[in-house]
Design a protein around this motif. Structure first.
Motif, PDB file in Angstrom:
ATOM      1  N   VAL A 127       5.676  10.427  -6.195  1.00 51.75           N
ATOM      2  CA  VAL A 127       6.963  10.708  -5.745  1.00 51.75           C
ATOM      3  C   VAL A 127       6.768  11.648  -4.800  1.00 51.75           C
ATOM      4  N   ARG A 128       7.277  11.367  -3.289  1.00 49.59           N
ATOM      5  CA  ARG A 128       7.023  12.686  -2.481  1.00 49.59           C
ATOM      6  C   ARG A 128       8.109  12.779  -1.524  1.00 49.59           C
ATOM      7  N   PRO A 129       8.887  14.014  -1.965  1.00 52.66           N
ATOM      8  CA  PRO A 129      10.012  14.493  -1.322  1.00 52.66           C
ATOM      9  C   PRO A 129       9.433  15.274  -0.199  1.00 52.66           C
ATOM     10  N   TRP A 141      -7.236  13.409   5.515  1.00 47.89           N
ATOM     11  CA  TRP A 141      -8.276  11.858   5.597  1.00 47.89           C
ATOM     12  C   TRP A 141      -8.538  11.747   4.174  1.00 47.89           C
ATOM     13  N   HIS A 142      -8.448  10.546   3.684  1.00 46.62           N
ATOM     14  CA  HIS A 142      -9.011  10.387   2.223  1.00 46.62           C
ATOM     15  C   HIS A 142      -8.905   8.868   2.174  1.00 46.62           C
ATOM     16  N   GLN A 143      -9.778   8.105   1.038  1.00 48.81           N
ATOM     17  CA  GLN A 143      -9.638   6.932   0.618  1.00 48.81           C
ATOM     18  C   GLN A 143      -9.256   7.174  -0.790  1.00 48.81           C
ATOM     19  N   ASP A 144      -8.234   6.341  -1.235  1.00 47.74           N
ATOM     20  CA  ASP A 144      -7.592   6.545  -2.488  1.00 47.74           C
ATOM     21  C   ASP A 144      -8.821   6.560  -3.567  1.00 47.74           C
ATOM     22  N   SER A 145      -9.946   5.774  -3.176  1.00 51.30           N
ATOM     23  CA  SER A 145     -11.039   5.493  -4.404  1.00 51.30           C
ATOM     24  C   SER A 145     -11.748   6.851  -4.568  1.00 51.30           C
ATOM     25  N   VAL A 160       0.907   0.634  -2.480  1.00 53.00           N
ATOM     26  CA  VAL A 160       1.935   0.421  -1.748  1.00 53.00           C
ATOM     27  C   VAL A 160       2.897   1.483  -1.463  1.00 53.00           C
ATOM     28  N   TRP A 161       2.933   1.882  -0.150  1.00 58.35           N
ATOM     29  CA  TRP A 161       3.648   3.143   0.385  1.00 58.35           C
ATOM     30  C   TRP A 161       5.096   2.687   0.479  1.00 58.35           C
ATOM     31  N   ILE A 162       6.049   3.252  -0.102  1.00 61.58           N
ATOM     32  CA  ILE A 162       7.712   2.819   0.365  1.00 61.58           C
ATOM     33  C   ILE A 162       8.610   3.877   0.677  1.00 61.58           C
ATOM     34  N   PRO A 229      -9.082   4.509   4.942  1.00 60.42           N
ATOM     35  CA  PRO A 229      -8.903   5.836   5.254  1.00 60.42           C
ATOM     36  C   PRO A 229      -7.426   6.089   5.709  1.00 60.42           C
ATOM     37  N   HIS A 230      -6.705   7.192   5.233  1.00 63.42           N
ATOM     38  CA  HIS A 230      -5.437   7.503   5.585  1.00 63.42           C
ATOM     39  C   HIS A 230      -5.359   8.719   5.574  1.00 63.42           C
ATOM     40  N   CYS A 231      -4.206   9.412   6.114  1.00 66.35           N
ATOM     41  CA  CYS A 231      -3.853  10.861   6.082  1.00 66.35           C
ATOM     42  C   CYS A 231      -2.530  10.784   6.292  1.00 66.35           C
ATOM     43  N   SER A 232      -1.752  12.148   5.941  1.00 70.64           N
ATOM     44  CA  SER A 232      -0.345  12.179   6.133  1.00 70.64           C
ATOM     45  C   SER A 232       0.086  13.469   7.201  1.00 70.64           C
ATOM     46  N   THR A 233       0.615  13.309   8.117  1.00 70.76           N
ATOM     47  CA  THR A 233       0.833  14.473   9.453  1.00 70.76           C
ATOM     48  C   THR A 233       2.167  14.927   8.936  1.00 70.76           C
ATOM     49  N   ILE A 240      14.111  15.125   4.934  1.00 72.20           N
ATOM     50  CA  ILE A 240      13.379  15.064   4.019  1.00 72.20           C
ATOM     51  C   ILE A 240      12.640  13.536   4.202  1.00 72.20           C
ATOM     52  N   ARG A 241      11.213  13.431   4.443  1.00 71.90           N
ATOM     53  CA  ARG A 241      10.596  12.195   4.400  1.00 71.90           C
ATOM     54  C   ARG A 241      10.387  11.742   3.082  1.00 71.90           C
ATOM     55  N   TRP A 242      11.285  11.155   2.515  1.00 71.70           N
ATOM     56  CA  TRP A 242      11.082  10.462   0.997  1.00 71.70           C
ATOM     57  C   TRP A 242      10.460   9.335   0.963  1.00 71.70           C
TER      58      TRP A 242
HETATM   59  O1  LIG Z   1       3.039  10.107   1.271  1.00 71.55           O
HETATM   60  C1  LIG Z   1       2.135  10.850   1.961  1.00 71.55           C
HETATM   61  O2  LIG Z   1       2.408  11.485   2.862  1.00 71.55           O
HETATM   62  C2  LIG Z   1       0.586  10.444   1.667  1.00 71.55           C
HETATM   63  C3  LIG Z   1       0.427   9.303   0.641  1.00 71.55           C
HETATM   64  C4  LIG Z   1      -1.006   9.226   0.437  1.00 71.55           C
HETATM   65  O3  LIG Z   1      -1.879   9.899   0.803  1.00 71.55           O
HETATM   66  C5  LIG Z   1      -1.304   8.069  -0.724  1.00 71.55           C
HETATM   67  O4  LIG Z   1      -0.626   7.431  -1.044  1.00 71.55           O
HETATM   68  O5  LIG Z   1      -2.761   8.132  -0.926  1.00 71.55           O
END
Ligand SMILES: O=C(O)CCC(=O)C(=O)O
Length: 329
Positions: A127-129, A141-145, A160-162, A229-233, A240-242
């Motif tokens: 959960v990301r508030p 930057w990361h890969q979930d693995s 799944v990012w919602i 690979p993904h990251c969050s800025t 709030i970006r919920w």
């Molecule tokens: O929600 C975010 O800002 C990052 C999410 C993320 O890195 C992930 O779901 O693995």
């Protein structure tokens, strides 16, 4: 929105991600937003009763209330966020959270992407508030693995990012590196921002593609593989970006569905627990055409999560990642 078209599945397979704008009707997300609101309300009331909070902003919106609390006192803001996140980020396990994880509209898409009606969900949900200015809002930057057991590096685990609000570049949606997932897991380092793992820019898998801004409106979702690979800025907005991020896999991917920790596991039993992709958190069946009776109900979900949380001897994956190297610049 039901099952995906072959074209959408191919796009996911080729690019390593898929963004859909209309998985849910906006009203579908209201119950979870309300559940978070109620939990925040309860926590703030308790803090007021303890005398550590003077103003609780009861008329502020879901998008702003925590921002006001956080601005008045970082400590108070963090206390409320900690209540929702729990120690590892997936602390909230209300009924609406469970309904979101098992939502039929979502599972129809998940089935298309994991390629099987036998679907396992995972307690590795977060959960990301993302309050403006919060340090751990910026995820390198990361890969979930990078966080999972090595035995699952070649398996498909779907993230799944919602978002629970419109997610934009301005409020810090994710960025994704397309077409890099087929190159396998790359080197991660410990000691990234806020203690997250990080892939250094120079070690990102080579891809002809540029990073994409994964903006997605309320009602939509981002689907990624565990090797994308993904990251969050940063969140530059004043709201709030919920979001919540959930994880799924096919039933043939290593999991701990059949295991219930008792708290007195011997070495051999603990070894069995290490055979899941993420041993310390509970996996559970969310859909099954073959064994519908094994699909987990809410009460068992709560008990199962609690049972795993209480057992500290089930180790986190130890990948041997080394700290971020020091650079001359
Ligand atoms: O929600 C975010 O800002 C990052 C999410 C993320 O890195 C992930 O779901 O693995």
């Amino acid at each position: 929105m039901g099952r995906l078209t072959q074209e959408q599945i191919d796009l996911f397979t080729d690019e390593g991600y898929l963004i859909l704008d209309d998985v849910f009707a906006p009203d579908d997300l209201q119950p979870l937003r309300r559940e978070f609101e109620a939990r925040i309300d309860r926590k703030l009331a308790a803090m007021q009763a303890e005398g550590c909070l003077t103003e609780s902003y009861p008329d502020e919106s879901f998008e702003r209330r925590l921002t006001r609390i956080y601005r008045d006192s970082k400590e108070n803001g963090e206390a409320v966020i900690a209540e929702l996140e729990g120690p590892a980020g997936g602390g909230h396990h209300g009924i609406e959270m469970f309904r979101m994880i098992t939502h039929p509209k979502l599972l129809a898409v998940v089935e298309s992407l994991v390629g099987s009606p036998e679907i396992i969900g995972s307690s590795v949900y977060r959960v990301r508030p993302k309050v403006p200015g919060i340090g751990r809002g910026v995820v390198p930057w990361h890969q979930d693995s990078g966080y999972f057991m090595q035995l699952c590096d070649t398996q498909m685990i779907l993230t799944v990012w919602i978002p629970l609000v419109d997610a934009t570049e301005h409020n810090g949606c994710m960025q994704i590196l397309p077409r890099a997932h087929r190159q396998g897991l790359v080197t991660h380092h410990t000691g990234g921002n806020a203690g997250f793992l990080v892939i250094e820019d120079t070690e990102l898998p080579p891809t002809p593609a540029q990073p994409v801004v994964a903006a997605v409106p309320l009602g939509g979702a981002v689907f990624m593989t565990n090797l994308t690979p993904h990251c969050s800025t940063p969140n530059y907005s004043d709201g709030i970006r919920w979001s919540v991020d959930l994880r799924y896999q096919g039933a043939d991917v290593p999991n701990n569905v059949g295991l219930w920790p008792a708290g007195e596991e011997d070495e051999a039993q603990l070894e069995q627990f290490q055979m899941a992709c993420y041993p310390p958190e509970a996996d559970f069946m969310v859909q099954s055409a073959r064994h519908p009776a094994n699909v987990m109900d809410y009460d068992t979900f709560v008990k199962r999560r609690a049972a795993f949380e209480q057992v500290k001897s089930i180790a986190y994956p130890k990948r041997g990642w080394t700290p971020v190297p020091l650079h001359a610049d």
